[in-house]
Structure formats: C-alpha cells, structure tokens
Enzyme design. Structure first.
Site, PDB file in Angstrom:
ATOM      1  N   HIS A  51      34.653 -13.150  59.692  1.00 11.56           N
ATOM      2  CA  HIS A  51      33.229 -13.461  59.522  1.00 11.56           C
ATOM      3  C   HIS A  51      33.091 -14.826  58.839  1.00 11.56           C
ATOM      4  O   HIS A  51      33.928 -15.201  57.994  1.00 11.56           O
ATOM      5  CB  HIS A  51      32.553 -12.437  58.609  1.00 11.56           C
ATOM      6  CG  HIS A  51      32.366 -11.075  59.209  1.00 11.56           C
ATOM      7  ND1 HIS A  51      32.583 -10.769  60.526  1.00 11.56           N
ATOM      8  CD2 HIS A  51      31.938  -9.913  58.631  1.00 11.56           C
ATOM      9  CE1 HIS A  51      32.309  -9.492  60.738  1.00 11.56           C
ATOM     10  NE2 HIS A  51      31.924  -8.949  59.604  1.00 11.56           N
ATOM     11  N   CYS A 102      31.776  -6.048  54.444  1.00  7.95           N
ATOM     12  CA  CYS A 102      32.693  -7.183  54.621  1.00  7.95           C
ATOM     13  C   CYS A 102      32.061  -8.539  54.325  1.00  7.95           C
ATOM     14  O   CYS A 102      32.654  -9.378  53.637  1.00  7.95           O
ATOM     15  CB  CYS A 102      33.276  -7.178  56.037  1.00  7.95           C
ATOM     16  SG  CYS A 102      32.151  -6.639  57.317  1.00  7.95           S
TER      17      CYS A 102
HETATM   18  C1  11C Z   1      29.587  -5.593  60.676  1.00  5.67           C
HETATM   19  N1  11C Z   1      29.535  -5.765  58.259  1.00  5.67           N
HETATM   20  O1  11C Z   1      30.146  -6.689  60.746  1.00  5.67           O
HETATM   21  C2  11C Z   1      29.502  -4.840  59.369  1.00  5.67           C
HETATM   22  C3  11C Z   1      30.615  -3.829  59.352  1.00  5.67           C
HETATM   23  O2  11C Z   1      28.716  -1.441  55.761  1.00  5.67           O
HETATM   24  O3  11C Z   1      30.858  -1.523  55.830  1.00  5.67           O
HETATM   25  C4  11C Z   1      30.778  -3.093  58.054  1.00  5.67           C
HETATM   26  C5  11C Z   1      29.662  -2.155  57.774  1.00  5.67           C
HETATM   27  C6  11C Z   1      29.764  -1.670  56.368  1.00  5.67           C
HETATM   28  O4  11C Z   1      29.087  -5.022  61.641  1.00  5.67           O
END
Ligand code: 11C
Length: 330
Positions: A233, A126
């Site tokens: 995010h 993400c």
């Molecule tokens: C998080 N980015 O915010 C991660 C979730 O490799 O798809 C997604 C983890 C991934 O914890």
C-alpha cells in the site's frame, strides 16, 4: 517454548504468519492450525512437519494455548477470541472486531506496547500501521495538529480474492470481488460506504490513528483508493505540526529512526514504490516536502507491504514483544 494456534491458517495473512513464525524462530512447542469448515482437512507443511488444518469449534478453544494468532474475520473473532481468552491464551487478532473497544489495546509495537488489561490484542488496519510509524516520530518531535490521508491500496488488501480479480481483469474477464474492474482502473471505494459518505476503511484509518497515537481529538481525514497493484500500500500523508521545522530536519529524523527507511533523492528519481517495498519488512518514506499552502505543514509519502508490516509481521512483532516481556519477568 509455547503452544501457538493460528486461526485462518490457509488465508493470505495466516499463511504469511506461518512463514514468519518459522523465519523469526519463534520458540514453538506445539502448533495448531485452524480454518473455516471449507478449508479444514488441508495439509500444511511447517518446519518439515505435516499439519492437517482443523475446523475451529468452541470445544477446540480449550487448547491449552499460550498464544493465538487470529486472522479469520470479525465474526469468527467475536465468537472465539473470548473463549481462547477465558482459557488463558493471549489472542492477537487481525480483524477490526475489537480495535475500537476501549478495553482492548490496538498495537504497533514500536509505537504503543500493549497494556494487557484484556488478553485480546488488536492488530491495526494495514494502511494505518504504515502511517502511524512516521507520524509517531513527528508527534514526538513536533506535536501533531492535523492529518489528511490519501491511500493507494493494493489488491492483496482484499486477500486472495482481490489478487484473483486483478488477474481476471488482465485476462479480459469481469470482476467477481470488486463492484468494477480493478485492472486498468482505480476504485475510490474500499469496504462499505457509511451514511456520511465515508467508507469504513476511511473511518478505520481516522479512528485507529487517534487511538494508537493516543490523540483522541486529533483532526484526521482520509480518502482510501484501491489501485491495480498486487503488493504494498502507498499512503500520501499531509500533516500539520504544532512546532515549526524544515523538510531537512524531518528527513534527518526519519534517517536516524530504525522503524522507517528513508528513500528520498528526487534528483536521482529515488522515492518509495510498491515494486520495491513488496516482499520487504520495512516502512519506506520519501517525497518529504513542505506544503506551502498551510503553515507548518508537510507531505510524507509512505509505502509498505500490507501483508507483512501491514498485517502478519506486525502481529508477529506483537507476539515477540509479549514473549520478551514474559522471559524478562521470569
Ligand atoms: C484493504 N486495509 O486494503 C484493507 C484490508 O481492517 O484489517 C484490511 C482490513 C482490516 O482492503
């Protein structure tokens, strides 16, 4: 009309994929919903019709399916994606299992459409997706020399269990998912630590950025941080460009581009924030300014809903791109 399966249909990303399949009128002839044994048997209503979620087993990969949307973790994907692929389906996988495989396309549709040399397509992490959209615009216009990321990632990145840990903290209870409280705190720790001190999330951002932008030797670094925010995010991007430009010219480029939304009016306190980006489909950019400590270097702040563009929406946009391609070759 297509036969579509969703694997991980009861998860946060899987259930958002279902909402988007409906909202975006994907032409579905047959829908099959899979989950782990734990969630199998649950009822899901889709377009006023009742579906019972089935446990995914090897024999059930025979379908036939045209497209499989997978959001069930790396191990499940490694086991089942090749079986779906052998049966003729195209798998769009949200796990990190296949992303760095040289035969597999890692796709943000507006940046790098899939090659389809294999029928498994990887959906990126993400925080990477929302970062490569503005970076791709800068790469095309000026070339990239170096990228440094600092992220501020919401708890929904950890799925339902991350959201529950934030709620536990609000009630004064101990965390279950994270090693420390996330309520009233920030954790400079997402995913597991590697030998060199970087976390796996940081390594993903570094490697995936290079692969998606097709710049294998681009210097990229990252510090990934979990913050007590439910949705969306934020990423502070510090980027050094090959060619000279100005903040004003970058703002103009972002303003003209359909894949990012510029929110940058400091005089009126306007900049992207999770409270505004959560629940929206866009990638919001702002705080564009020159970094005077280095030549040709700029700060870009980007915020996006990590479950939408950061996961489910990007997967559905890949599906839409494949469907359009197929319709155009008929
Ligand atoms: C998080 N980015 O915010 C991660 C979730 O490799 O798809 C997604 C983890 C991934 O914890």
């Amino acid at each position: 009309m297509y036969s579509i399966a969703v694997v991980g249909a009861t998860g946060l990303v899987g259930s958002t994929m279902l909402e988007l399949l409906k909202k975006r009128n994907i032409p579905i002839e047959k829908l099959t919903l899979f989950s782990s044994a734990r969630s199998a048997g649950k009822e899901i209503i889709f377009n006023d019709k009742s579906y019972i979620v089935e446990e995914l087993t090897e024999s059930k990969t025979q379908g036939p399916f045209d497209y499989v949307l997978m959001s069930a973790g790396g191990e499940t994907s490694l086991q089942f994606s090749p079986l779906f692929e052998q049966q003729g389906a195209i798998v769009i996988d949200n796990s990190s299992a296949w992303r760095m495989d040289p035969e597999i396309s890692l796709v943000v549709p507006e940046v790098n459409p899939p090659s389809l040399s294999r029928k498994i397509i990887a959906n990126p992490n993400c925080s990477t997706i929302q970062s490569v959209d503005p970076l791709n615009i800068l790469a095309d216009a000026y070339g990239l020399k170096r990228v440094a990321y600092t992220t501020y990632q919401s708890v929904s990145g950890s799925g339902w269990k991350g959201i529950e840990d934030l709620k536990r903290g609000e009630r004064g209870e101990e965390p279950v998912n994270y090693p420390h409280p996330i309520y009233n705190n920030v954790l400079p720790h997402i995913d597991v630590f590697q030998e060199d001190g970087y976390t796996k999330e940081e390594v993903k951002m570094i490697e995936e950025t290079r692969k998606i932008l097709q710049l294998p030797s681009l210097p990229v670094t990252a510090t990934c941080v979990r913050v007590p925010v439910t949705s969306a995010h934020s990423v502070a991007i510090n980027v050094t460009l090959e060619k000279e430009t100005t903040s004003e010219e970058i703002k103009m480029l972002f303003n003209e581009n359909p894949y990012v939304t510029l929110e940058d009016d400091p005089k009126h306190d306007i900049y992207p924030m999770p409270v505004n980006a959560g629940g929206k489909e866009g990638v919001f950019v702002g705080r564009i300014r020159k970094d005077n400590s280095l030549p040709n270097t700029f700060h870009v702040w980007t915020v996006s809903d990590n479950i939408l563009k950061g996961a489910a929406l990007n997967a559905i946009q890949i599906l839409e791109q494949l469907i359009t391609r197929k319709e155009n070759t008929k």
